[in-house]
Design an enzyme around this catalytic site. Sequence first.
Site, mmCIF file in Angstrom:
data_model
loop_
_atom_site.group_PDB
_atom_site.id
_atom_site.type_symbol
_atom_site.label_atom_id
_atom_site.label_comp_id
_atom_site.label_asym_id
_atom_site.label_seq_id
_atom_site.Cartn_x
_atom_site.Cartn_y
_atom_site.Cartn_z
ATOM 1 N N LYS B 181 0.847 -1.202 0.000
ATOM 2 C CA LYS B 181 0.000 0.000 0.000
ATOM 3 C C LYS B 181 0.878 1.245 0.000
ATOM 4 O O LYS B 181 1.581 1.515 0.971
ATOM 5 C CB LYS B 181 -0.916 0.047 1.213
ATOM 6 C CG LYS B 181 -1.894 1.215 1.134
ATOM 7 C CD LYS B 181 -2.535 1.577 2.453
ATOM 8 C CE LYS B 181 -1.701 2.523 3.272
ATOM 9 N NZ LYS B 181 -1.562 3.887 2.705
ATOM 10 N N SER B 234 5.430 6.674 10.665
ATOM 11 C CA SER B 234 5.586 7.323 11.962
ATOM 12 C C SER B 234 5.680 6.307 13.095
ATOM 13 O O SER B 234 5.150 5.195 13.005
ATOM 14 C CB SER B 234 4.401 8.255 12.225
ATOM 15 O OG SER B 234 3.245 7.490 12.474
ATOM 16 N N THR B 235 6.350 6.706 14.176
ATOM 17 C CA THR B 235 6.465 5.861 15.356
ATOM 18 C C THR B 235 5.087 5.582 15.954
ATOM 19 O O THR B 235 4.808 4.482 16.427
ATOM 20 C CB THR B 235 7.397 6.518 16.381
ATOM 21 O OG1 THR B 235 8.726 6.495 15.839
ATOM 22 C CG2 THR B 235 7.394 5.804 17.708
ATOM 23 N N CYS B 289 13.249 10.468 7.453
ATOM 24 C CA CYS B 289 13.183 9.973 8.828
ATOM 25 C C CYS B 289 14.549 10.046 9.508
ATOM 26 O O CYS B 289 14.633 10.201 10.718
ATOM 27 C CB CYS B 289 12.648 8.552 8.856
ATOM 28 S SG CYS B 289 13.404 7.510 7.622
ATOM 29 N N GLU B 386 9.750 14.849 16.090
ATOM 30 C CA GLU B 386 10.113 14.812 14.684
ATOM 31 C C GLU B 386 9.250 15.817 13.924
ATOM 32 O O GLU B 386 8.026 15.735 13.948
ATOM 33 C CB GLU B 386 9.891 13.398 14.129
ATOM 34 C CG GLU B 386 10.384 13.249 12.723
ATOM 35 C CD GLU B 386 10.256 11.824 12.203
ATOM 36 O OE1 GLU B 386 9.229 11.183 12.480
ATOM 37 O OE2 GLU B 386 11.190 11.368 11.519
#
Lengths: 288, 475
Positions: B181, B234-235, B289, B386
Amino acid sequence: MSERLAVRKTYKLFIGGAFPRSESGRSYVVTSSKGDFLANAARASRKDARDAVAAARKAFPGWSGATAYNRGQILYRIAEMLEGRRAQFVAEITAFGGVGAKQAGDMVDATVDRLVWYAGWSDKIGAVVGSANPVAGPYFNLSSPEPTGVVAVVAPQEGPLLGLVSVIAPVIVTGNTCVVIACERAPLPAITLAEVLATSDLPGGVVNILTGSPAEIAPWLAGHMDVNAVDLTGADPELAVTCEELAAENLKRVLRPPAGPVNWLADPGLERMTAFLETKTVWHPIGV
Amino acid sequence: MFEYAPAPESRDIVDIRPSYGLFINGEWVEPQSEERHKTVNPATEEVLAEVAWAGEADVDRAVQAAAKAFPVWSALPGAERAKYLFRIARIIQERSRELAVLETLDNGKPIRESRDVDLPLVAAHFFYYAGWADKLAYAGFGPDPRPLGVAGQVIPWNFPLLMLAWKIAPALACGNTVVLKPAETTPLTALAFADICRQADLPPGVVNIVTGAGATGAALVNHPGVDKVAFTGSTEVGRLIARGLAGTRKKLTLELGGKAANIVFEDAPLDQAVEGIVNGIFFNQGHVCCAGSRLLVQESIADELLEALKRRLGTLRLGDPLDKNTDIGAINSAEQLAKIRELSEAGEAEGAERWSPPCPIPDRGYWFPPTVFTGVAQSHRIAREEIFGPVLSVLTFRTPAEAVEKANNTPYGLSAGVWTEKGSLMLWMASRLRAGVVWSNTFNRFDPASPFGGYKESGYGREGGRHGLEAYLAV
């Protein structure tokens, strides 16, 4: 003349190289498989678990910073000390019941051999899982394994000595420190192992051993934000799910319980070491 | 600053369809889900195409196609799988100009980056893993390492085609089949890749592409027919996925956020360090990242370095991403722009000093000027969170030990940079930084032969190199 009354041992926790009782004052009765009283073992509390994590964290820089040769020698020293207490372990394992002296002796021997095997890995694992990478440019590029940090280990609920050492040794040989929850029903060999560790030049805090209920203690460790990884080998399926969910909070590395019964006498392979290693890759330009 | 005449790359080379279905079992299929969304050029807000947002039934169909293809694909001799991957690498090289333009249109990154960085790395990644397909027995994972099955892969919008390559190439080389995806704002190069699979005659079902947003991704990773989940993003989402997979036997690799320290010592070659700092945080608009978003500079050279850095930032050109002279492209989406603005405002509110070079901003599209914050404390949000944008937070240190302490003072651990001419200091720092990649006297270098991935909350598992195979093998 009456028979001499034996001096029994008090089984306590092993935290930061010391043998405290549970700060909660709790203990539980350990019996043989036939139900005979063997000892009162400490029942570790949440505070004990947190103290153990703090001790493991404190020990991490020194232990991970020690030379691989040094760590290898200390693991070998553990094997030496364990060999010297062979009779005591055989007695403890047979007292619990279910195995004869011959079989118990074989288990202790296998445990000693397992430690010797892992001791030799300390200065070889980096050569086997690290690499010099041929990148398409003028760069020096090297990948090497580093320990993950503090590992919480739920020891196998069978194999109170061989299983236990088979999960501790691969974690610490590479420079991690750990908090181990011993087998709940047969925790006595774990505490005797702690006595071995305490006399093997292993720095305090590298291995911390808690006795008590994994169902109670493991979630505290799995949810602890200063724990980097969890080994759920001895967790039952329900506990393993709970711990894995809690571990997601700070993205701990998780070694799930094995899919089936484990033959602890088989060649362990590298998996238990690599599960708790990070790969660091360093780049530097090449030029004049 | 020199004046340059506009030098836009022609967009005629790309052929974007008005609307796309899903790529399942080697064919374009109409989704059962009726949800469709537009993907826009973030530099102009022009609508590029309409794509489907796949629902659970669509994801199920894709997973079933991948499951059906798995026995055949995994049973192929490795040398045959290799040849398909080499073919794909070659087609990517042949179509690289088209793909670079398409990436820039959909993502907003400068054509110079998509052309010179993304596309060469995409082709190289397929070429690299192609060579592993028939050599897995020598990779150190046992004599006959087996694939896992169906890989469900979810990728981000910052390097759309490159992240696809990082996911698909090793998966296929090891004998897995995939459902991938792409991100909802950058689906077009993944859809173009579907066409490449057809040109390569890749067997149907080996690669399936389902477009959509978070719900589609969730349906994919939680599908019981998926054996392996690989996620870059993302975390926060990584945590959700890790929690959702608890109790399954699915293998998981996560490549998540970062807050890298780029550490400059007083003996560093200053001009090179300035280039490295710029490359570290302004490459790809800071949508990286592993971006060097925290500059740690030794106190004795802080003023000199900042002056040189600001001078250099004054020469960066922000604007039309298709222009070959452009250094800073568009922010990928309005949503991301809002996040960058919000964190920058928090930086000011918390007391850091904000600076940007004079920088005309185009009237349409999503833009954010290169921004530097000085006087940043470790407790500030711009030092902890971030930002994923062209925003640099500057902190200072006095001793190497302090630099290590500050660099590691983050839940992340993806990358770090060290600038010093002293080799022993460089190695001392490299050994103490808790980060998966350490760039010394360079930054933001990538190579298919070099493992990439994080410590701590930056995720687990490695992509690239021999290490990258482990994620797709039953070991």
